[in-house]
Design a protein around this motif. Structure first.
Motif, PDB file in Angstrom:
ATOM      1  N   UNK A   4      14.595  26.593  54.528  1.00 52.77           N
ATOM      2  CA  UNK A   4      13.294  27.707  54.557  1.00 52.77           C
ATOM      3  C   UNK A   4      14.060  28.965  54.338  1.00 52.77           C
ATOM      4  N   UNK A   5      13.357  29.811  53.430  1.00 57.55           N
ATOM      5  CA  UNK A   5      13.859  31.024  53.150  1.00 57.55           C
ATOM      6  C   UNK A   5      12.983  32.112  53.627  1.00 57.55           C
ATOM      7  N   UNK A   6      13.336  33.209  54.260  1.00 60.29           N
ATOM      8  CA  UNK A   6      12.450  34.366  54.753  1.00 60.29           C
ATOM      9  C   UNK A   6      12.980  35.474  54.023  1.00 60.29           C
ATOM     10  N   UNK A   7      12.144  36.414  53.488  1.00 55.80           N
ATOM     11  CA  UNK A   7      12.345  37.687  52.999  1.00 55.80           C
ATOM     12  C   UNK A   7      11.476  38.780  53.591  1.00 55.80           C
ATOM     13  N   UNK A   8      12.370  39.768  54.223  1.00 53.29           N
ATOM     14  CA  UNK A   8      11.687  40.892  54.930  1.00 53.29           C
ATOM     15  C   UNK A   8      12.472  42.267  54.711  1.00 53.29           C
ATOM     16  N   UNK A   9      13.096  42.283  53.444  1.00 53.25           N
ATOM     17  CA  UNK A   9      13.965  43.526  53.531  1.00 53.25           C
ATOM     18  C   UNK A   9      13.278  44.890  52.960  1.00 53.25           C
ATOM     19  N   UNK A  10      11.911  44.711  52.431  1.00 54.85           N
ATOM     20  CA  UNK A  10      11.232  46.121  51.980  1.00 54.85           C
ATOM     21  C   UNK A  10       9.835  45.726  52.433  1.00 54.85           C
ATOM     22  N   UNK A  11       8.995  45.721  51.434  1.00 53.32           N
ATOM     23  CA  UNK A  11       7.495  45.812  51.637  1.00 53.32           C
ATOM     24  C   UNK A  11       6.997  44.581  51.409  1.00 53.32           C
ATOM     25  N   UNK A  12       7.535  43.390  51.239  1.00 57.56           N
ATOM     26  CA  UNK A  12       6.775  42.334  51.155  1.00 57.56           C
ATOM     27  C   UNK A  12       7.362  41.077  51.916  1.00 57.56           C
ATOM     28  N   UNK A  13       6.624  40.467  52.589  1.00 56.73           N
ATOM     29  CA  UNK A  13       7.036  39.269  53.479  1.00 56.73           C
ATOM     30  C   UNK A  13       7.028  38.045  52.542  1.00 56.73           C
ATOM     31  N   UNK A  14       8.060  37.482  52.267  1.00 51.98           N
ATOM     32  CA  UNK A  14       8.003  36.018  51.459  1.00 51.98           C
ATOM     33  C   UNK A  14       8.745  35.035  52.244  1.00 51.98           C
ATOM     34  N   UNK A  15       7.966  33.837  52.113  1.00 49.68           N
ATOM     35  CA  UNK A  15       8.532  32.597  52.708  1.00 49.68           C
ATOM     36  C   UNK A  15       8.441  31.641  51.673  1.00 49.68           C
ATOM     37  N   UNK A  16       9.397  30.722  51.735  1.00 53.36           N
ATOM     38  CA  UNK A  16       9.626  29.577  50.872  1.00 53.36           C
ATOM     39  C   UNK A  16      10.403  28.482  51.403  1.00 53.36           C
ATOM     40  N   UNK A  17      10.148  27.474  50.781  1.00 53.47           N
ATOM     41  CA  UNK A  17      10.897  25.935  51.289  1.00 53.47           C
ATOM     42  C   UNK A  17      11.597  25.336  49.740  1.00 53.47           C
ATOM     43  N   UNK A  18      12.943  25.479  49.619  1.00 50.74           N
ATOM     44  CA  UNK A  18      13.460  25.119  48.428  1.00 50.74           C
ATOM     45  C   UNK A  18      14.060  23.549  48.769  1.00 50.74           C
ATOM     46  N   UNK A  19      13.932  22.704  48.000  1.00 52.87           N
ATOM     47  CA  UNK A  19      14.492  21.322  48.279  1.00 52.87           C
ATOM     48  C   UNK A  19      15.632  21.128  47.160  1.00 52.87           C
ATOM     49  N   UNK A  20      16.943  20.894  47.521  1.00 52.73           N
ATOM     50  CA  UNK A  20      17.883  20.426  46.387  1.00 52.73           C
ATOM     51  C   UNK A  20      17.729  19.457  45.510  1.00 52.73           C
ATOM     52  N   UNK A  21      16.801  18.628  45.624  1.00 53.38           N
ATOM     53  CA  UNK A  21      16.602  17.662  44.731  1.00 53.38           C
ATOM     54  C   UNK A  21      15.129  17.748  44.253  1.00 53.38           C
ATOM     55  N   UNK A  22      14.320  18.274  44.855  1.00 50.15           N
ATOM     56  CA  UNK A  22      12.960  18.543  44.413  1.00 50.15           C
ATOM     57  C   UNK A  22      12.607  19.725  43.985  1.00 50.15           C
ATOM     58  N   UNK A  23      13.433  20.813  44.064  1.00 49.00           N
ATOM     59  CA  UNK A  23      13.139  22.162  43.672  1.00 49.00           C
ATOM     60  C   UNK A  23      12.217  22.883  44.776  1.00 49.00           C
ATOM     61  N   UNK A  24      11.656  23.877  44.165  1.00 55.12           N
ATOM     62  CA  UNK A  24      10.699  24.562  44.975  1.00 55.12           C
ATOM     63  C   UNK A  24       9.496  23.854  45.716  1.00 55.12           C
ATOM     64  N   UNK A  25       9.272  23.652  47.115  1.00 59.91           N
ATOM     65  CA  UNK A  25       8.178  22.877  47.493  1.00 59.91           C
ATOM     66  C   UNK A  25       7.153  23.695  47.600  1.00 59.91           C
ATOM     67  N   UNK A  26       6.936  25.328  48.147  1.00 62.98           N
ATOM     68  CA  UNK A  26       6.098  25.745  48.605  1.00 62.98           C
ATOM     69  C   UNK A  26       6.541  27.259  48.669  1.00 62.98           C
ATOM     70  N   UNK A  27       5.648  28.287  48.528  1.00 62.96           N
ATOM     71  CA  UNK A  27       6.154  29.593  48.740  1.00 62.96           C
ATOM     72  C   UNK A  27       4.974  30.326  48.922  1.00 62.96           C
ATOM     73  N   UNK A  28       4.911  31.516  49.758  1.00 59.56           N
ATOM     74  CA  UNK A  28       3.833  32.354  50.181  1.00 59.56           C
ATOM     75  C   UNK A  28       4.449  33.783  50.191  1.00 59.56           C
ATOM     76  N   UNK A  29       3.467  34.651  49.662  1.00 62.58           N
ATOM     77  CA  UNK A  29       4.072  35.970  49.632  1.00 62.58           C
ATOM     78  C   UNK A  29       2.606  36.925  50.244  1.00 62.58           C
ATOM     79  N   UNK A  30       3.115  37.817  51.087  1.00 60.43           N
ATOM     80  CA  UNK A  30       2.347  38.782  51.646  1.00 60.43           C
ATOM     81  C   UNK A  30       2.698  40.278  51.359  1.00 60.43           C
TER      82      UNK A  30
END
Ligand code: KG4
Ligand code: ZN
Length: 341
Positions: A4-30
């Motif tokens: 699970x990846x969480x990005x909140x360093x500036x003015x975007x809240x970003x969340x994603x789930x990455x699978x090392x075999x299947x790649x990017x499974x989902x991502x959301x951005x606000x």
């Protein structure tokens, strides 16, 4: 391994789930753009408060989008720097706490390493070594990349970052925040022969850059020529041409100096159409290759943090139970992941 990846360093809240075999499974951005619009720039306290409201709901949404539950996750990666300290602390606190509650490791990710590795979210392999041009709202870096974590800074802006110069110049023209993409759109209607802006620090040797003078040059050009729609478009065009030319010259110089034929561009400004075209032309003229993230992963997002975090977790790195943020964190202080070479 699912991260699970969480990005909140500036003015975007970003969340994603990455699978090392299947790649990017989902991502959301606000995006908080409308929240800060009235102020003409980011208000750090408002940014932090909004991340507090949005991060957990976005994590729930991302899990639902991937059709996963918390027990299906193997690690949590969060941006620990560089960025706004309050905003960073929100993501770090939530990420570290969830990992503790779920009994999985947490890892602190460097925001610019996230940007740098974002082209790896695509299927095309990205072979080392290469030169990376990282251009965002807070950073302008030319980096020699020999592997993950093997970064040597070759040049950087000595004043404003490229994105910052775009935003400040756009503000002078009365465009909303963040003005970079709007200025670029306006430039499309501009006449490139009407004004000529300087190409800063290109006539002296070296790979450092400077962009704050271009903003002043734009202010003076507006003062002398007015601010009607066509003049603004012409100024926008001259500004963008100067920035793009300067970046192309510095990239060309770095590639030549380090005998490289591969270039990566990443960070918010790598979404700039004109920059992409000119750098593509440069790379084809030297029979080289260029790599960049897909448009939505040029600007801040959770996917790049999940990906970079996965690489670091696989390397055995994880944080202890303390919650730390590093508003200033030079990218060349990161440790190298030898197994990747
Ligand atoms: O990487 P990013 O999303 O956030 C930071 O880490 O700073 O970059 C945001 C920056 C802003 O300054 C924004 O104006 C700029 O990237 N930007 C652009 C374009 N799209 C985003 N600048 C010029 N042209 C664009 N198309
Ligand atoms: Zn960024």
């Amino acid at each position: 391994m699912r991260i699970l990846g969480i990005e909140t360093s500036c003015d975007e809240t970003g969340v994603a789930i990455y699978d090392d075999e299947k790649g990017l499974l989902a991502h959301q951005l606000y995006s908080q753009v409308t929240l800060h619009a009235d102020y003409g720039g980011i208000v750090p306290e408002l940014a932090s408060r909004d991340h507090v409201k949005k991060t957990i709901p976005l994590i729930k949404l991302t899990l639902a989008e991937a059709g996963l539950m918390q027990k299906n996750l193997d690690g949590v990666a969060y941006t620990a720097g560089p960025g706004l300290v309050g905003a960073l602390l929100v993501g770090a606190t939530i990420g570290r706490s969830l990992a503790y509650a779920w009994n999985i490791p947490a890892v602190a990710v460097h925001h610019m390493e996230g940007h740098l590795l974002a082209p790896m979210l695509e299927d095309t392999p990205l072979p080392f070594p290469f030169i990376a041009l990282l251009v965002s709202g807070g950073h302008t870096l030319l980096v020699e990349v020999r592997g993950i974590g093997e970064y040597q800074i070759l040049g950087e802006s000595i004043d404003d970052a490229v994105g910052e110069a775009f935003d400040k110049t756009a503000k002078l023209m009365g465009l909303n925040y963040p003005g970079g993409p709007l200025l670029s759109k306006l430039a499309e209607k501009g006449d490139s022969t009407r004004f000529t802006f300087p190409r800063p620090m290109t006539t002296i040797p070296g790979l450092d850059m400077s962009f704050s003078g271009l903003k002043t040059f734009a202010a003076n050009t507006i003062k002398m020529n007015g601010n009607d729609t066509q003049t603004r478009a012409n100024i926008a065009r001259a500004f963008e041409d100067a920035v793009v030319d300067t970046l192309v010259i510095k990239c060309q110089r770095a590639l030549k100096q380090f005998h490289m034929k591969r270039l990566v561009i990443a960070g918010g400004v790598s979404a700039n159409r004109h920059l992409r075209i000119k750098l593509k032309e440069l790379m084809s003229s030297i029979d080289g290759q260029i790599f960049y993230p897909r448009m939505e992963f040029c600007t801040d997002n959770g996917a790049m943090i999940a990906y970079a975090g996965m690489q670091r977790l696989k390397n055995g790195e994880h944080t202890d139970l303390s919650v730390k943020a590093f508003p200033r964190w030079p990218i060349d202080q990161l440790t190298s992941i030898k197994s990747e070479n």
